[in-house]
Design an enzyme around this catalytic site. Structure first.
Site, PDB file in Angstrom:
ATOM      1  N   MET A  38       0.805  -1.220   0.000  1.00 15.20           N
ATOM      2  CA  MET A  38       0.000   0.000   0.000  1.00 15.20           C
ATOM      3  C   MET A  38       0.842   1.275   0.000  1.00 15.20           C
ATOM      4  O   MET A  38       0.535   2.235  -0.703  1.00 15.20           O
ATOM      5  CB  MET A  38      -0.948  -0.007   1.192  1.00 15.20           C
ATOM      6  N   LYS A  39       1.925   1.297   0.780  1.00  8.29           N
ATOM      7  CA  LYS A  39       2.720   2.527   0.883  1.00  8.29           C
ATOM      8  C   LYS A  39       3.497   2.825  -0.389  1.00  8.29           C
ATOM      9  O   LYS A  39       3.863   3.977  -0.644  1.00  8.29           O
ATOM     10  CB  LYS A  39       3.669   2.444   2.074  1.00  8.29           C
ATOM     11  N   GLY A  40       3.799   1.809  -1.195  1.00  9.08           N
ATOM     12  CA  GLY A  40       4.464   2.036  -2.462  1.00  9.08           C
ATOM     13  C   GLY A  40       5.916   2.434  -2.338  1.00  9.08           C
ATOM     14  O   GLY A  40       6.630   1.968  -1.451  1.00  9.08           O
TER      15      GLY A  40
END
Length: 257
Positions: free
Chosen positions: A126-128
């Protein structure tokens, strides 16, 4: 017609390059002279050893500047180009919702004996990476990160169970070309399962480029510096082409020629 190109240092076509390397000798004036002679044997001129630092016992790291007489014909270079029509986060989600009308399913893993998940995590989590959201953050993606040391057959099986649109194989370990061997094994598993040509197969890693990925049987390759949004956009356009919503070979203004 030819378009000759040469390296640029202080002025156009001066042939000045910067190179770095390590020699298995202790730091000394003799070591610096060895570095200069090494550059000389490469056919370089106007050599300046700008930096020499101890790397370890009996090893010295050098940075040198020199001039090369080599020129290339730009027009004769032919290599496959990875073309991505880059949409922003909201635009891409809106496109999926409108044209595909379901979540795009993606599986990713470090397969074989590879234990390094930094690459696949950067793309899927999600944070990439570098402020660019990973695929888990996209509401219209369903992303499955299987982690490391995943057998190729298991990745293929799991992807089939969920009707995956794309499979990402990450390969970080490159000693003795193990990443190439494992990637070929994955492609064989995908062919046996009938996924080749039906599911988008992507390869990523520090020594991966688009040409290598194509040669190994993948649909695209993503190397160092790849952003999650690059992968997300490529996958969506592949799905659109597969379902007949976008013409294959479509080109966009501003893409590489």
């Amino acid at each position: 017609m030819t378009t000759p190109i040469r390296p640029y240092g202080d002025r156009r076509d001066d042939g000045v390059i910067q190179l770095s390397f390590t020699l298995p000798v202790a730091l000394s004036e003799k070591a610096k002279e060895a570095a200069r002679q090494f550059c000389q044997k490469l056919g370089l001129t106007d050599i300046k050893v700008a930096a020499a630092e101890r790397a370890a016992d009996q090893y010295t790291f050098f940075i040198a500047y020199a001039r090369s007489s080599v020129a290339l014909d730009w027009d004769s270079i032919d290599t496959p180009e990875l073309v991505i029509r880059k949409l922003g986060f909201d635009e891409l989600n809106a496109l999926i919702e409108k044209e595909i009308a379901r979540r795009v399913v993606v599986f990713g893993a470090c397969t074989g004996t590879d234990t390094h998940t930094v690459g696949i995590d950067a793309i899927l989590n999600m944070k990439g990476f570098a402020g660019d959201y990973g695929l888990e953050r996209y509401p219209w993606f369903e992303a499955f990160n299987l982690g490391s040391q995943v057998p190729n057959a298991d990745l293929v099986r799991r992807a089939i169970e969920k009707n995956a649109d794309a499979i990402l194989v990450s390969q970080v370990v490159t000693q003795r070309d193990v990443y190439k061997d494992n990637s070929r094994q994955f492609i064989e598993e995908a062919k046996k399962a009938g996924l080749k040509g039906k599911v988008t197969l992507l390869l990523g890693g520090p020594r991966v480029d688009h040409k290598l990925a194509l040669d190994l049987g993948f649909d695209a390759g993503f190397g160092p510096g790849t952003r999650p949004s690059d992968v997300a956009n490529f996958i969506v356009h592949q799905v659109l082409q597969r379902i007949g919503k976008e013409r294959r070979g479509l080109h966009w203004e501003g893409e590489p020629k």
